[in-house]
Write an enzyme that holds these catalytic residues in place. Structure first.
Site, short mmCIF file in Angstrom:
data_model
loop_
_atom_site.label_atom_id
_atom_site.label_comp_id
_atom_site.label_asym_id
_atom_site.label_seq_id
_atom_site.Cartn_x
_atom_site.Cartn_y
_atom_site.Cartn_z
N LYS A 62 0.83 -1.21 0.00
CA LYS A 62 0.00 0.00 0.00
C LYS A 62 0.86 1.25 0.00
O LYS A 62 0.60 2.20 -0.74
CB LYS A 62 -0.94 0.00 1.20
CG LYS A 62 -2.00 -1.09 1.12
CD LYS A 62 -2.79 -1.19 2.42
CE LYS A 62 -3.79 -2.34 2.36
NZ LYS A 62 -4.51 -2.50 3.62
N HIS A 105 0.73 -6.66 17.89
CA HIS A 105 -0.24 -7.75 18.05
C HIS A 105 -1.12 -7.48 19.27
O HIS A 105 -0.68 -6.89 20.24
CB HIS A 105 0.45 -9.10 18.31
CG HIS A 105 1.51 -9.43 17.33
ND1 HIS A 105 2.82 -9.06 17.50
CD2 HIS A 105 1.45 -10.09 16.16
CE1 HIS A 105 3.53 -9.49 16.48
NE2 HIS A 105 2.72 -10.12 15.65
#
Length: 118
Positions: A62, A105
């Protein structure tokens, strides 16, 4: 000057399910060097590592402005841990570019952000 910023997030359970159905998924996402790092982990940490790399590679695509497809695949992008534990994009880096990557995470997801500077 910033060339691009990419952000991606993925559900850990989704990665676990894909991996259970198709163990070769690892080879589609990770390079040989990344697989060596992946194999050092056990249990849920393996899923976190794989999901984090997947998200980081999506974020890189991206930020690069290309996405994945004809000109870029998951294994074209390599993200290795340096000695202090930070992730570092080792390929592809074009001359004059600096790539910054951050991976995080939670109990349920992995997310990554990439900034490409020229």
């Amino acid at each position: 000057m910033i060339k691009g910023i990419g952000l991606d997030m993925i559900d850990l359970e989704r990665v676990k399910q894909v991996l259970e159905k198709n163990p070769r998924f690892i080879e589609r996402v990770l390079t040989e060097k990344e697989i060596k790092q992946f194999e050092k982990y056990e249990g849920s940490r393996k899923i976190e590592f794989l999901a984090g790399r997947f998200a980081a590679k999506e974020a890189y695509a991206k930020a690069n402005g290309t996405g994945f497809g004809k000109h870029l695949s998951f294994t074209d992008v390599e993200i290795l841990q340096v000695e202090d534990g930070r992730p570092h994009v080792t390929m592809p880096i074009k001359s004059g570019e600096t790539v910054f990557v951050s991976i995080t995470h939670t109990a349920r997801s992995a997310a990554a952000q990439v900034i490409i500077e020229i």
